[in-house]
Enzyme design. Sequence first.
Site, PDB file in Angstrom:
ATOM      1  N   PHE A 115       0.837  -1.199   0.000  1.00 34.41           N
ATOM      2  CA  PHE A 115       0.000   0.000   0.000  1.00 34.41           C
ATOM      3  C   PHE A 115       0.876   1.255   0.000  1.00 34.41           C
ATOM      4  O   PHE A 115       1.800   1.383   0.796  1.00 34.41           O
ATOM      5  CB  PHE A 115      -0.914   0.002   1.231  1.00 34.41           C
ATOM      6  CG  PHE A 115      -1.771   1.232   1.304  1.00 34.41           C
ATOM      7  CD1 PHE A 115      -2.694   1.509   0.296  1.00 34.41           C
ATOM      8  CD2 PHE A 115      -1.645   2.137   2.352  1.00 34.41           C
ATOM      9  CE1 PHE A 115      -3.474   2.651   0.338  1.00 34.41           C
ATOM     10  CE2 PHE A 115      -2.418   3.284   2.402  1.00 34.41           C
ATOM     11  CZ  PHE A 115      -3.339   3.541   1.391  1.00 34.41           C
ATOM     12  N   LYS A 165       9.902   2.904   6.449  1.00 36.22           N
ATOM     13  CA  LYS A 165       9.343   3.170   7.778  1.00 36.22           C
ATOM     14  C   LYS A 165      10.081   2.402   8.879  1.00 36.22           C
ATOM     15  O   LYS A 165      10.277   2.922   9.976  1.00 36.22           O
ATOM     16  CB  LYS A 165       7.854   2.822   7.787  1.00 36.22           C
ATOM     17  CG  LYS A 165       7.130   3.412   8.974  1.00 36.22           C
ATOM     18  CD  LYS A 165       5.626   3.327   8.813  1.00 36.22           C
ATOM     19  CE  LYS A 165       4.930   3.927  10.036  1.00 36.22           C
ATOM     20  NZ  LYS A 165       3.468   3.810   9.934  1.00 36.22           N
ATOM     21  N   MET A 485      -0.727  33.051 -22.956  1.00 37.56           N
ATOM     22  CA  MET A 485       0.446  32.673 -23.743  1.00 37.56           C
ATOM     23  C   MET A 485       0.084  31.607 -24.776  1.00 37.56           C
ATOM     24  O   MET A 485       0.593  31.612 -25.900  1.00 37.56           O
ATOM     25  CB  MET A 485       1.569  32.185 -22.819  1.00 37.56           C
ATOM     26  CG  MET A 485       2.898  32.051 -23.502  1.00 37.56           C
ATOM     27  SD  MET A 485       3.431  33.596 -24.269  1.00 37.56           S
ATOM     28  CE  MET A 485       4.497  34.273 -23.024  1.00 37.56           C
TER      29      MET A 485
HETATM   30  C1  LIG Z   1       1.792  22.904 -15.558  1.00 40.23           C
HETATM   31  C2  LIG Z   1       1.736  23.571 -16.890  1.00 40.23           C
HETATM   32  N1  LIG Z   1       0.811  23.171 -17.799  1.00 40.23           N
HETATM   33  C3  LIG Z   1       0.744  23.781 -19.009  1.00 40.23           C
HETATM   34  C4  LIG Z   1       1.620  24.779 -19.330  1.00 40.23           C
HETATM   35  C5  LIG Z   1       1.566  25.434 -20.715  1.00 40.23           C
HETATM   36  N2  LIG Z   1       1.229  26.856 -20.564  1.00 40.23           N
HETATM   37  C6  LIG Z   1       2.180  27.823 -20.618  1.00 40.23           C
HETATM   38  S1  LIG Z   1       1.549  29.343 -20.362  1.00 40.23           S
HETATM   39  C7  LIG Z   1      -0.012  28.741 -20.226  1.00 40.23           C
HETATM   40  C8  LIG Z   1      -1.188  29.661 -19.976  1.00 40.23           C
HETATM   41  C9  LIG Z   1      -1.099  30.383 -18.694  1.00 40.23           C
HETATM   42  O1  LIG Z   1      -2.305  31.094 -18.492  1.00 40.23           O
HETATM   43  P1  LIG Z   1      -2.397  32.198 -17.364  1.00 40.23           P
HETATM   44  O2  LIG Z   1      -1.922  31.650 -16.090  1.00 40.23           O
HETATM   45  O3  LIG Z   1      -3.780  32.741 -17.358  1.00 40.23           O
HETATM   46  O4  LIG Z   1      -1.345  33.279 -17.818  1.00 40.23           O
HETATM   47  P2  LIG Z   1      -1.378  34.316 -19.052  1.00 40.23           P
HETATM   48  O5  LIG Z   1      -0.547  33.748 -20.128  1.00 40.23           O
HETATM   49  O6  LIG Z   1      -2.801  34.500 -19.456  1.00 40.23           O
HETATM   50  O7  LIG Z   1      -0.790  35.553 -18.480  1.00 40.23           O
HETATM   51  C10 LIG Z   1      -0.026  27.362 -20.384  1.00 40.23           C
HETATM   52  C11 LIG Z   1      -1.260  26.524 -20.341  1.00 40.23           C
HETATM   53  C12 LIG Z   1       2.595  25.128 -18.364  1.00 40.23           C
HETATM   54  N3  LIG Z   1       3.521  26.057 -18.601  1.00 40.23           N
HETATM   55  N4  LIG Z   1       2.615  24.535 -17.155  1.00 40.23           N
END
Ligand SMILES: Cc1ncc(C[n+]2csc(CCOP(=O)(O)OP(=O)(O)O)c2C)c(N)n1
Lengths: 588, 166
Positions: A115, A165, A485
């Site tokens: 487990f 453990k 982004m």
């Molecule tokens: C854990 C994770 N999953 C996916 C991504 C891909 N990714 C890079 S930027 C982004 C969008 C981020 O959105 P937000 O936090 O609203 O920031 P913004 O770009 O709108 O300022 C994603 C999905 C990542 N960097 N990290």
Amino acid sequence: MTEERMSGAALIIRALQDQGVDTIFGYPGGAVLPIYDEIFKQNQLRHILARQEGGAVHAAEGYARSTGKVGVVLVTSGPGATNAVTGLTDALMDSIPIICFTGQVPTHLIGNDAFQEADTTGITRPCTKHNYLIKSPDDVARVVHEAFMVATSGRPGPVVIDVPKDVQFAEGVYQPPSTVRHRSYNPQTEPSSGKIDEALDMLAAAKKPVFYVGGGVINAGPEASETLVKLVHTTGYPCTQTLMGLGAFPGSDPLSVGMLGMHGMYEANLAMHQSDLIVCVGARFDDRVTGRIDAFAPNAKKIHIDIDPSSINKNVHVDLPIIGDCGVVLTQLLDGWNAKGLKADGAAISAWWEQINGWRERKCLSYVQGKDIIKPQYALERLQAHMDKDPREGYITTEVGQHQMWAAQYLKFEKPNHWMTSGGLGTMGYGLPAAIGVQIAHPDALVVDVSGEASFLMNMQEMSSAAQYKTPIKVFILNNEWMGMVRQWQELLHGGRYAESYTESLPDFVKLAECFGWTGLRATTPDELDDVIAKMIATDGPVIADICIAKDENCFPMIPSGAAHCDMLLGPNDQANSSVSSGGMTLV
Amino acid sequence: MQDQPIEPHTLSLLVENEPGVLARVIGLFSGRGYNIESLTVAEINPEEHISRITVVTSGTPMIIEQIKAQLDRLVPVHSVNDLTAEGPFVARELAMVKVVGKGEPRVEALRIADVFRARPVDSTSESFVFEITGSGEKVDAFIDLMRPLGMTDVARTGSLAIARGR
Ligand SMILES: Cc1ncc(C[n+]2csc(CCOP(=O)(O)OP(=O)(O)O)c2C)c(N)n1
Ligand SMILES: [Mg+2]
């Protein structure tokens, strides 16, 4: 001397105390209960309870990066350990010293699919600098002390110690830190002789030099930054910083040309592109920095100063590698320059600055703030203005996305260890727990997490930790309702087909804050902004400031993937004319 | 960089003989996309728990340099020597080859084994196991000749190597 015997769990606590640890971030479970029992019995070590193990590791990263000390984590076996993996990988990529204890099923059950058993050393082998599975209580103290040495020396990184453990219960002998030496691990910190002279010759001969500095300078300690400033000033050469290196050299210094790379400054990237000498200090020619590798700085000789020999010649061939601690090498360069009475080529260097100042004139960060909608750039400039007026020490963490890049561009970084962002791994959800870790280390500081609404949701359970420990962190959400982004890349590269990048069904962040016992604020128009920031900063406890910004703003400047430094997009107008190569499409 | 030639290199490592050390070395190769052409490992100093790993890999000079630096960075690795780059070295492989048959092919197998200085280390009325050492090419050639003569099984070590002279 009489032998000190105690349980494996007590040995861990004792060894941590002898290493000067005061804080440990963690989350309990069956396989670490003996260690939690020992934590309960003492009060030298403070335990900070996260709300998910990933949060505990990021908090420890924030603690480590803002103090220069090791961040210590304690999680249970199985899911506790697997939840920690993202944070460990993040710490490996950004060279952050972390020690993570994971519980393990008792030795006789290992391999039985017991487990909450997971092959923790197997899973974490590629995402740690090193890891250990302790089989005997007599090894506990030695392994813990050795782990501290491995995590902090050479290029720092995360180390996992997996403790079954039964080993936590069994009695073993304590060994103090001074008795521990390692046979095979011994990183070089002093540069080999001759290299410094060669570097000085190249430095003095340069006509278009640029210092390109990264997180390695910060890892080398604040004195390394001070020496860097002296060396840059003595030579009068420009200095650009990586995302990880922001703060290693003061951003307000006239010799700073700002951040370089994919979303770096026009003048920084062009200075790199046209330079005849690049002095890379504690950076690694990463793909976000170089852009198209075969077009990278075509006329530059390159000196690369790094403590990690595997960083040399990995992406870019360099002319003069110098293996050593950045602080040590910078000091030797500065002393050598002065002792030899070297002088920069005055005429060439002023011509070079003239060229750079011409690029500066493009004002690549300019934007238009209208009357109705808040621009993210403006929000950050106002945030900086308010932070400047505040007497407290200011620290910034970020999540990942456009807001992260805007923060890097529009905030000011004057000192090392005040800027915490997930650079190498780009981990959404990093900023909130990291801010908690920073605030735990610096209770009186002003700690702001510049966040995106999507990233915030990735680790928002840590709001509960912030409430418990009354860490008065400020989460400044640049809320564009999009994974901005991702949306930007879809606009640029995928014909505006916005697959799954709209953040549907967002919570009401003000109410969300309130239900966790935080304060929630919101600004929707530019004239509300200053009041909200002022209130956020003046509020005693943790705050979410939901800053509703322009929804479709893109982050510029930008070097599209697969393009060269000289092919930057400076704004929406360039964007219309850009075409990304099919090779560039496949890059991330 | 891309147009640098790909060349084989024989690397000789001294490592702590501790659990997981081989997994670290192999994981580094697979995780970073490097080649392993052969790999041998055994403890060579039982008192100090030191093992030697001999690994034959290939890559451009820049990749080989990376491989060495990455290996050297592993905590339990004492030393990494690039025998190919450091000067003359001898490399040998050991193979055991099982040949099953009767009559003329069996006699032929024995005759060829003799030419290759391969020794029978096990024999029954219908089978031999030959032991052969030599360069990889020599072992290849021997195996090629044994195949039509009733070869049913092969075990081979991969390259072992050591620098010549002092
Ligand atoms: C854990 C994770 N999953 C996916 C991504 C891909 N990714 C890079 S930027 C982004 C969008 C981020 O959105 P937000 O936090 O609203 O920031 P913004 O770009 O709108 O300022 C994603 C999905 C990542 N960097 N990290
Ligand atoms: Mg967003």
